[in-house]
Design an enzyme around this catalytic site. Structure first.
Site, mmCIF file in Angstrom:
data_model
loop_
_atom_site.group_PDB
_atom_site.id
_atom_site.type_symbol
_atom_site.label_atom_id
_atom_site.label_comp_id
_atom_site.label_asym_id
_atom_site.label_seq_id
_atom_site.Cartn_x
_atom_site.Cartn_y
_atom_site.Cartn_z
ATOM 1 N N TYR A 178 35.607 39.342 45.100
ATOM 2 C CA TYR A 178 37.071 39.278 45.085
ATOM 3 C C TYR A 178 37.648 40.190 44.007
ATOM 4 O O TYR A 178 38.819 40.543 44.041
ATOM 5 C CB TYR A 178 37.518 37.829 44.863
ATOM 6 C CG TYR A 178 38.913 37.529 45.350
ATOM 7 C CD1 TYR A 178 39.285 37.775 46.678
ATOM 8 C CD2 TYR A 178 39.868 36.992 44.493
ATOM 9 C CE1 TYR A 178 40.562 37.488 47.124
ATOM 10 C CE2 TYR A 178 41.151 36.705 44.938
ATOM 11 C CZ TYR A 178 41.487 36.956 46.253
ATOM 12 O OH TYR A 178 42.759 36.671 46.699
ATOM 13 N N LYS A 217 46.048 37.866 41.626
ATOM 14 C CA LYS A 217 46.542 36.540 42.002
ATOM 15 C C LYS A 217 46.874 35.703 40.765
ATOM 16 O O LYS A 217 47.821 34.905 40.786
ATOM 17 C CB LYS A 217 45.506 35.815 42.868
ATOM 18 C CG LYS A 217 45.294 36.448 44.243
ATOM 19 C CD LYS A 217 46.566 36.484 45.066
ATOM 20 C CE LYS A 217 46.289 36.941 46.498
ATOM 21 N NZ LYS A 217 47.527 37.051 47.304
#
Length: 259
Positions: free
Chosen positions: A160, A167
């Site tokens: 990720y 995020k």
């Protein structure tokens, strides 16, 4: 008695629909079913064709070009909404991008350009969108902004990469904007779904394994669907969620609580 989630008379902007399986598609469907009049955006002429089935099924009349890397398209959408509706009651931000190497590589190897691009599209675009719709939400007497995040903001998720940083910053922006806009009766929230297969997720290596693990380890042993995400989002933008702001709200069958 009206249903708890009732969006009759409300006008909402939905961004980020890529195709029928998008998270934003589930959000658009839930909001339309609750009675909202929708405005849907597309990134460019190529992506317009992929959203046509959603637009046609939901009977959406307002479909506008919105490329967050082009400020003039934000201004154009604002003008069109103001002219057509005079206000906006809610806006959904569901967009993110990072170069493949920055997703799958080490964070310490992220290039300055790759980092800047990921943060610009995935995080600061929410800030820009909020600024664009702020006067429209004020005309409605207040409203709601919702963005989409992921557990990788607070836990390390393999492959990720830099998106986890984006995020985390997105969730911080949610809190700060909730504080700044609360006096205008504008709520700002983030929804954090569990893993589900979307076009964006297909670019993450090993994502099938993430979904299998989520089913195995979540307390409810289930995968989230776009419909589940839509139901939560519709609640947040409705009057039923009128005092809910500044939060990250998980819809993941409880997976986020597991050690």
């Amino acid at each position: 008695m009206k249903p708890l989630v009732n969006l009759e008379g409300k006008v909402g902007l939905i961004t980020g629909i890529a195709n029928e399986k998008s998270i934003s598609t589930g959000v658009a469907e839930a909001c339309a079913e609750a009675g909202a009049k929708l405005i849907i955006t597309y990134q460019n002429d190529k992506t317009r064709a992929f959203i046509e089935p959603v637009v046609n099924r939901l009977g959406v009349e307002d479909v506008y070009l919105l490329d967050v890397t082009r400020p003039e398209t934000l201004a154009d959408v604002q003008e069109k909404i103001a002219a057509r509706h005079g206000k906006l009651d809610f806006a959904i931000h569901s967009m993110a991008f990072a170069k493949r190497d920055d997703l799958h590589g080490r964070v310490v190897d992220t290039s300055p350009d790759g980092f800047a691009m990921a943060m610009d599209v995935s995080t600061h675009s929410f800030v820009r969108l909020a600024k664009m719709v702020e006067p429209l939400l004020e005309r409605a007497g207040g409203g709601s902004l919702v963005t989409m995040t992921y557990l990788g903001s607070e836990k390390v998720i393999p492959n990720y990469g830099v998106m986890g940083l984006c995020k985390a910053a997105l969730e911080a922006a949610t809190r700060y904007m909730a504080f700044e806009l609360g006096g205008k009766n504008i709520r700002v929230n983030a929804v954090s779904p569990g893993p589900l297969m979307t076009r964006a997720a297909s670019g993450i290596a090993g994502f099938d394994g993430l979904m299998a693990t989520a089913v195995e380890r979540s307390p409810m042993h289930a995968l989230v669907t776009p419909e589940d995400i839509g139901a939560l989002t519709a609640f947040l933008v409705s009057d039923a969620g009128r005092l809910v702001t500044g939060g990250v709200h998980f819809v993941d069958a409880g997976y986020n609580i597991m050690a």
